[in-house]
Design a protein around this motif. Structure first.
Motif, PDB file in Angstrom:
ATOM      1  N   MET A  64     -44.089 -22.206  37.645  1.00 50.30           N
ATOM      2  CA  MET A  64     -43.929 -21.864  36.234  1.00 50.30           C
ATOM      3  C   MET A  64     -42.931 -20.715  36.056  1.00 50.30           C
ATOM      4  O   MET A  64     -42.164 -20.679  35.116  1.00 50.30           O
ATOM      5  CB  MET A  64     -45.277 -21.498  35.621  1.00 50.30           C
ATOM      6  CG  MET A  64     -45.216 -21.210  34.125  1.00 50.30           C
ATOM      7  SD  MET A  64     -46.830 -20.943  33.379  1.00 50.30           S
ATOM      8  CE  MET A  64     -47.517 -22.582  33.440  1.00 50.30           C
ATOM      9  N   GLU A  65     -42.954 -19.748  37.006  1.00 52.19           N
ATOM     10  CA  GLU A  65     -42.055 -18.611  36.895  1.00 52.19           C
ATOM     11  C   GLU A  65     -40.594 -19.005  37.052  1.00 52.19           C
ATOM     12  O   GLU A  65     -39.695 -18.268  36.669  1.00 52.19           O
ATOM     13  CB  GLU A  65     -42.429 -17.539  37.932  1.00 52.19           C
ATOM     14  CG  GLU A  65     -43.734 -16.825  37.638  1.00 52.19           C
ATOM     15  CD  GLU A  65     -43.707 -16.076  36.317  1.00 52.19           C
ATOM     16  OE1 GLU A  65     -42.926 -15.127  36.203  1.00 52.19           O
ATOM     17  OE2 GLU A  65     -44.440 -16.452  35.400  1.00 52.19           O
ATOM     18  N   SER A  66     -40.349 -20.192  37.654  1.00 57.76           N
ATOM     19  CA  SER A  66     -38.976 -20.649  37.856  1.00 57.76           C
ATOM     20  C   SER A  66     -38.447 -21.467  36.683  1.00 57.76           C
ATOM     21  O   SER A  66     -37.276 -21.854  36.669  1.00 57.76           O
ATOM     22  CB  SER A  66     -38.873 -21.468  39.141  1.00 57.76           C
ATOM     23  OG  SER A  66     -39.677 -22.638  39.052  1.00 57.76           O
ATOM     24  N   GLU A  67     -39.288 -21.751  35.690  1.00 58.13           N
ATOM     25  CA  GLU A  67     -38.840 -22.494  34.511  1.00 58.13           C
ATOM     26  C   GLU A  67     -37.659 -21.795  33.861  1.00 58.13           C
ATOM     27  O   GLU A  67     -37.623 -20.572  33.775  1.00 58.13           O
ATOM     28  CB  GLU A  67     -39.983 -22.597  33.482  1.00 58.13           C
ATOM     29  CG  GLU A  67     -41.148 -23.469  33.895  1.00 58.13           C
ATOM     30  CD  GLU A  67     -42.267 -23.436  32.869  1.00 58.13           C
ATOM     31  OE1 GLU A  67     -43.089 -24.363  32.875  1.00 58.13           O
ATOM     32  OE2 GLU A  67     -42.331 -22.475  32.072  1.00 58.13           O
ATOM     33  N   ARG A  68     -36.681 -22.600  33.407  1.00 59.70           N
ATOM     34  CA  ARG A  68     -35.513 -22.023  32.750  1.00 59.70           C
ATOM     35  C   ARG A  68     -35.747 -21.936  31.245  1.00 59.70           C
ATOM     36  O   ARG A  68     -36.208 -22.896  30.605  1.00 59.70           O
ATOM     37  CB  ARG A  68     -34.275 -22.887  33.011  1.00 59.70           C
ATOM     38  CG  ARG A  68     -33.929 -23.086  34.467  1.00 59.70           C
ATOM     39  CD  ARG A  68     -33.556 -21.807  35.168  1.00 59.70           C
ATOM     40  NE  ARG A  68     -32.311 -21.206  34.656  1.00 59.70           N
ATOM     41  CZ  ARG A  68     -31.770 -20.111  35.175  1.00 59.70           C
ATOM     42  NH1 ARG A  68     -32.356 -19.482  36.189  1.00 59.70           N
ATOM     43  NH2 ARG A  68     -30.636 -19.624  34.673  1.00 59.70           N
TER      44      ARG A  68
ATOM     45  N   ALA B  26     -32.190 -18.175  31.710  1.00 61.39           N
ATOM     46  CA  ALA B  26     -32.715 -17.379  32.819  1.00 61.39           C
ATOM     47  C   ALA B  26     -34.076 -17.945  33.196  1.00 61.39           C
ATOM     48  O   ALA B  26     -34.703 -18.672  32.416  1.00 61.39           O
ATOM     49  CB  ALA B  26     -32.835 -15.905  32.430  1.00 61.39           C
ATOM     50  N   SER B  27     -34.535 -17.621  34.383  1.00 58.72           N
ATOM     51  CA  SER B  27     -35.866 -18.063  34.791  1.00 58.72           C
ATOM     52  C   SER B  27     -36.920 -17.290  34.007  1.00 58.72           C
ATOM     53  O   SER B  27     -36.663 -16.185  33.514  1.00 58.72           O
ATOM     54  CB  SER B  27     -36.073 -17.847  36.291  1.00 58.72           C
ATOM     55  OG  SER B  27     -36.193 -16.462  36.574  1.00 58.72           O
ATOM     56  N   ARG B  28     -38.081 -17.867  33.914  1.00 57.59           N
ATOM     57  CA  ARG B  28     -39.168 -17.189  33.197  1.00 57.59           C
ATOM     58  C   ARG B  28     -39.465 -15.831  33.830  1.00 57.59           C
ATOM     59  O   ARG B  28     -39.732 -14.852  33.124  1.00 57.59           O
ATOM     60  CB  ARG B  28     -40.410 -18.090  33.216  1.00 57.59           C
ATOM     61  CG  ARG B  28     -41.582 -17.568  32.423  1.00 57.59           C
ATOM     62  CD  ARG B  28     -42.575 -18.671  32.211  1.00 57.59           C
ATOM     63  NE  ARG B  28     -43.797 -18.215  31.593  1.00 57.59           N
ATOM     64  CZ  ARG B  28     -44.708 -19.011  31.062  1.00 57.59           C
ATOM     65  NH1 ARG B  28     -44.508 -20.314  31.060  1.00 57.59           N
ATOM     66  NH2 ARG B  28     -45.802 -18.534  30.506  1.00 57.59           N
TER      67      ARG B  28
ATOM     68  N   LEU C 287     -38.626 -24.449  26.627  1.00 60.43           N
ATOM     69  CA  LEU C 287     -37.758 -24.506  27.793  1.00 60.43           C
ATOM     70  C   LEU C 287     -36.297 -24.619  27.371  1.00 60.43           C
ATOM     71  O   LEU C 287     -35.982 -24.907  26.211  1.00 60.43           O
ATOM     72  CB  LEU C 287     -38.164 -25.682  28.680  1.00 60.43           C
ATOM     73  CG  LEU C 287     -39.630 -25.677  29.152  1.00 60.43           C
ATOM     74  CD1 LEU C 287     -39.901 -26.882  30.035  1.00 60.43           C
ATOM     75  CD2 LEU C 287     -39.964 -24.386  29.881  1.00 60.43           C
ATOM     76  N   ALA C 288     -35.415 -24.401  28.324  1.00 61.50           N
ATOM     77  CA  ALA C 288     -33.985 -24.344  28.031  1.00 61.50           C
ATOM     78  C   ALA C 288     -33.459 -25.629  27.403  1.00 61.50           C
ATOM     79  O   ALA C 288     -32.510 -25.597  26.614  1.00 61.50           O
ATOM     80  CB  ALA C 288     -33.212 -24.029  29.306  1.00 61.50           C
ATOM     81  N   ASP C 289     -34.063 -26.762  27.739  1.00 62.78           N
ATOM     82  CA  ASP C 289     -33.581 -28.046  27.206  1.00 62.78           C
ATOM     83  C   ASP C 289     -34.383 -28.529  26.009  1.00 62.78           C
ATOM     84  O   ASP C 289     -34.260 -29.684  25.599  1.00 62.78           O
ATOM     85  CB  ASP C 289     -33.591 -29.113  28.302  1.00 62.78           C
ATOM     86  CG  ASP C 289     -34.987 -29.379  28.867  1.00 62.78           C
ATOM     87  OD1 ASP C 289     -35.919 -28.596  28.562  1.00 62.78           O
ATOM     88  OD2 ASP C 289     -35.149 -30.360  29.612  1.00 62.78           O
ATOM     89  N   GLU C 290     -35.207 -27.657  25.415  1.00 61.74           N
ATOM     90  CA  GLU C 290     -36.060 -28.055  24.297  1.00 61.74           C
ATOM     91  C   GLU C 290     -35.591 -27.438  22.982  1.00 61.74           C
ATOM     92  O   GLU C 290     -35.009 -26.349  22.953  1.00 61.74           O
ATOM     93  CB  GLU C 290     -37.512 -27.633  24.556  1.00 61.74           C
ATOM     94  CG  GLU C 290     -38.187 -28.403  25.675  1.00 61.74           C
ATOM     95  CD  GLU C 290     -39.648 -28.030  25.818  1.00 61.74           C
ATOM     96  OE1 GLU C 290     -40.487 -28.941  25.943  1.00 61.74           O
ATOM     97  OE2 GLU C 290     -39.955 -26.823  25.817  1.00 61.74           O
TER      98      GLU C 290
END
Length: 208
Positions: free
Chosen positions: A1-5, A19-21, A73-76
């Protein structure tokens, strides 16, 4: 989860990248979140539903919070935020069923955690009762309701405590009745001004 963009923004809400979470909260980037407050009206009384965060959550475990909420998220887009409602509390609905409350920015800093959120806030009016929700137990440990008038007065400083009632899931996945009298310290520590603005906006929509 911490790596989510996540998408990140400057102080004027201009998109500046991703950036990552983990980076977002360590370095203090502005980022987008989706909030949905659920209200029901029973016998002329407006109740607000509050989730109880799981005790295993990294941030604010075992505190009461917005009915359903999460990071975009970055793509949402904001419309995609409805997935949080279905994932966390099992309510599948269309974006058009939500009532927009506004976009609110706020910052919470504690230890090495900097949470600078651009919150896209919505209201959902329903006839569901507290037992109709299907909870994502990894994220949500329980669901309670409170009289909205009491909730409103709590954040205006007109009440020190309010009653909440509902249930909490035990380790076997069973619902245990939950009745508590709680103060502000039992809620996720969003800024007081945020709670005051949100409750005022909800009061404008539902009346009373």
């Amino acid at each position: 989860m911490e790596s989510e963009r996540l998408k990140i923004f400057d102080n004027k809400r201009n998109l500046i990248g991703t950036a990552s979470r983990e980076e977002v909260h360590r370095l203090g980037y502005w980022h987008e979140v989706f909030h949905c407050w659920v209200i029901s009206s029973v016998a002329g009384t407006n109740c607000i539903y509050l989730q109880l965060r799981s005790e295993t959550k990294k941030d604010y475990p075992s505190l009461f919070d917005i009915t359903a909420a999460g990071h975009l998220l970055a793509d949402e887009t904001v419309r995609d935020g409805v997935r949080e409602i279905e994932e966390e509390i099992g309510v599948c609905l269309n974006f058009e069923e939500l009532i927009p409350i506004g976009i609110f920015d706020y910052c919470v800093v504690r230890d090495n955690f900097i949470d600078k959120e651009l919150a896209n806030v919505f209201l959902y009016k329903t006839t569901k009762n507290v037992n109709d929700f299907i909870l994502q137990q990894e994220e949500v440990a329980g669901m309670v309701k409170a009289d909205f008038k009491d909730f409103y007065k709590l954040w205006l400083g007109q009440k020190e405590e309010i009653k909440v009632s509902g249930y909490k899931m035990n380790s076997q996945g069973e619902r245990m009745i939950l009745n508590e009298t709680v103060g502000k310290e039992r809620f996720v520590p969003h800024p007081l001004s945020f709670y005051q603005e949100i409750t005022h906006k909800i009061k404008e929509v539902i009346g009373g």
